[in-house]
Design an enzyme around this catalytic site. Structure first.
Site, PDB file in Angstrom:
ATOM      1  N   ARG A  80     -21.950  45.284 -27.719  1.00  0.00           N
ATOM      2  CA  ARG A  80     -21.967  45.831 -26.100  1.00  0.00           C
ATOM      3  C   ARG A  80     -19.917  45.054 -25.741  1.00  0.00           C
ATOM      4  O   ARG A  80     -19.686  46.235 -25.479  1.00  0.00           O
ATOM      5  CB  ARG A  80     -23.149  45.612 -24.962  1.00  0.00           C
ATOM      6  N   LYS A 183     -18.932  46.997 -19.788  1.00  0.00           N
ATOM      7  CA  LYS A 183     -19.325  46.379 -19.023  1.00  0.00           C
ATOM      8  C   LYS A 183     -17.909  45.532 -19.078  1.00  0.00           C
ATOM      9  O   LYS A 183     -17.394  44.415 -19.263  1.00  0.00           O
ATOM     10  CB  LYS A 183     -20.244  45.246 -19.238  1.00  0.00           C
ATOM     11  N   GLU A 219     -26.941  54.566 -11.507  1.00  0.00           N
ATOM     12  CA  GLU A 219     -27.550  53.055 -11.999  1.00  0.00           C
ATOM     13  C   GLU A 219     -27.699  52.203 -10.337  1.00  0.00           C
ATOM     14  O   GLU A 219     -27.502  52.920  -9.071  1.00  0.00           O
ATOM     15  CB  GLU A 219     -26.176  51.424 -12.436  1.00  0.00           C
TER      16      GLU A 219
HETATM   17  C1  LIG Z   1     -24.260  47.978 -14.374  1.00  0.00           C
HETATM   18  C2  LIG Z   1     -25.405  47.103 -14.917  1.00  0.00           C
HETATM   19  N1  LIG Z   1     -26.375  47.810 -15.283  1.00  0.00           N
HETATM   20  C3  LIG Z   1     -27.677  47.377 -15.910  1.00  0.00           C
HETATM   21  C4  LIG Z   1     -27.974  46.269 -16.475  1.00  0.00           C
HETATM   22  C5  LIG Z   1     -28.751  45.538 -17.257  1.00  0.00           C
HETATM   23  O1  LIG Z   1     -28.223  45.564 -18.454  1.00  0.00           O
HETATM   24  P1  LIG Z   1     -28.668  44.076 -19.522  1.00  0.00           P
HETATM   25  O2  LIG Z   1     -30.648  44.802 -19.295  1.00  0.00           O
HETATM   26  O3  LIG Z   1     -27.803  44.478 -20.677  1.00  0.00           O
HETATM   27  O4  LIG Z   1     -29.073  42.830 -18.867  1.00  0.00           O
HETATM   28  C6  LIG Z   1     -26.560  45.701 -15.951  1.00  0.00           C
HETATM   29  C7  LIG Z   1     -26.701  44.386 -15.731  1.00  0.00           C
HETATM   30  O5  LIG Z   1     -26.213  43.434 -17.840  1.00  0.00           O
HETATM   31  C8  LIG Z   1     -25.545  45.748 -14.876  1.00  0.00           C
HETATM   32  O6  LIG Z   1     -24.584  44.712 -14.717  1.00  0.00           O
END
Ligand SMILES: Cc1ncc(COP(=O)(O)O)c(C=O)c1O
Length: 337
Positions: A80, A183, A219
């Site tokens: 990612r 991200k 989200e």
């Molecule tokens: C905007 C957002 N959505 C979803 C997630 C959850 O992702 P993950 O399960 O990979 O931590 C995160 C955290 O990383 C995030 O910042």
């Protein structure tokens, strides 16, 4: 670590012994370097400071009952990271370099990995920024990759209790064809008005809607959203949602439990039909949602004041794998030895 009160650690930054850094210069990555400084020297024209060429990851190291330190799906975080970097035209480290840097940083700070059953974990923050100087809008030719760690307390100090969230209609986190699926730091700056706005009204966080039509769930603050009904795990599908590694793990576990899984656009009106709802992400695994308030229609969707049975089962299952208490049938765990 003798001086840390593991059971009362907050979810915030604490200095550890070392961080690991790597520089991309002249078209290639250098050696991993160990630093004990919490500061980085940056060129004042670095693109990471001006044009948002900055990406990061969030993951954790877990100490099992056997004392061994586990990483969860770290190669997926690496991939990612690469996807995030390449979208905004950055040079990103390979999966191997990323994993090596993460393991090295955890190992160097081993004394900060909280004991089993303390509820605390070691949070790992890899980040990458454009460090080369540019004054026009273009990608940097130099990059700085840093991994630091900090021990964090349990997300739920009060136990696995539902939180209330508020629908947001007056601000967007990401554009339909924008950067929501990666991200990058800019998404989090853009998410602050809604998150802080919701918190000021007493909600834990906000629930974003799709930026174009304001019709679909997006989200859930800094986490993915899911709903449960009729033995089905349902989670929104959208280009502006970050592909959560926790969500994809919960999907796999739901299937293992014989549940159906649907990843598709979820209309606001469907909120009415869910038996359970939650947010999911690395920080808390699952944050059960008690109520969703829609300020525009003064309407509340209520899922109860206790976590639902399915959410709790998925939460316990995933945590058991992360801590080595359940068989790792999907090969998600890697050790730092
Ligand atoms: C905007 C957002 N959505 C979803 C997630 C959850 O992702 P993950 O399960 O990979 O931590 C995160 C955290 O990383 C995030 O910042």
């Amino acid at each position: 670590m003798e001086n840390i009160d593991w059971k009362n650690l907050p979810f915030s930054y604490i200095k550890t012994d070392y961080n690991v850094r790597c520089y991309y210069r002249n078209g290639k990555w250098g050696e991993l370097e160990t630093s004990s400084s919490e500061y980085a020297m940056l060129h004042i024209a670095a693109t990471g400071l001006h044009y948002g060429q900055e990406i990061f990851e969030g993951m954790k190291a877990y100490r099992g009952q056997d004392g061994r330190i586990r990483l969860f799906r770290c190669r997926d975080n690496a991939q990612r990271f690469i996807n995030s970097g390449s979208y905004i035209q950055m040079a990103a480290p390979s999966v191997e370099l990323f994993v090596e840097a993460v393991k090295k940083t955890v190992k160097l700070n081993e004394r900060f990995v909280p004991p089993y059953e303390s509820g605390a974990t070691l949070y790992i923050r890899p980040l990458l920024l454009g460090s080369g100087a540019q004054i026009g809008v273009k990608p940097a030719d130099e990059y700085l990759f840093i991994v630091f760690v900090t021990p964090v307390g349990p997300y739920f100090r009060t136990g696995f209790k539902p939180v209330n969230v508020m629908l947001t209609r007056d601000s967007d986190r990401a554009a339909p064809l924008g950067t929501g699926h990666i991200k990058c730091g800019g998404n989090y700056a853009a998410s602050l008005p809604a998150i802080i706005g919701a918190q000021q009204l007493g909600y834990a966080t906000c629930l974003y809607l799709d930026a174009k039509e304001k019709k679909y769930i997006d989200e859930c603050g800094p986490a993915n959203f899911f709903g449960i009904k009729n033995n089905t795990y349902i989670t929104p599908d959208s280009n502006s949602i970050l592909p959560s590694i926790t969500n994809s793990s919960l999907i796999a576990l739901a299937k293992d439990l014989g549940m159906k899984v649907e990843r598709r656009p979820v209309e606001i009106s469907e909120l009415e039909t869910f038996e359970e709802a939650g947010g999911c992400g690395t920080a808390a695994v699952i944050t059960p949602i008690g109520k969703i308030f829609d300020p525009e229609y003064n309407k509340t969707y209520d899922y109860g004041s206790e976590a639902g049975a399915v959410s709790e089962k998925l939460y316990n299952l995933l945590r058991a794998i992360q801590y080595g208490d359940a068989p790792d049938t999907h090969n998600w765990v890697e050790f730092v030895d």
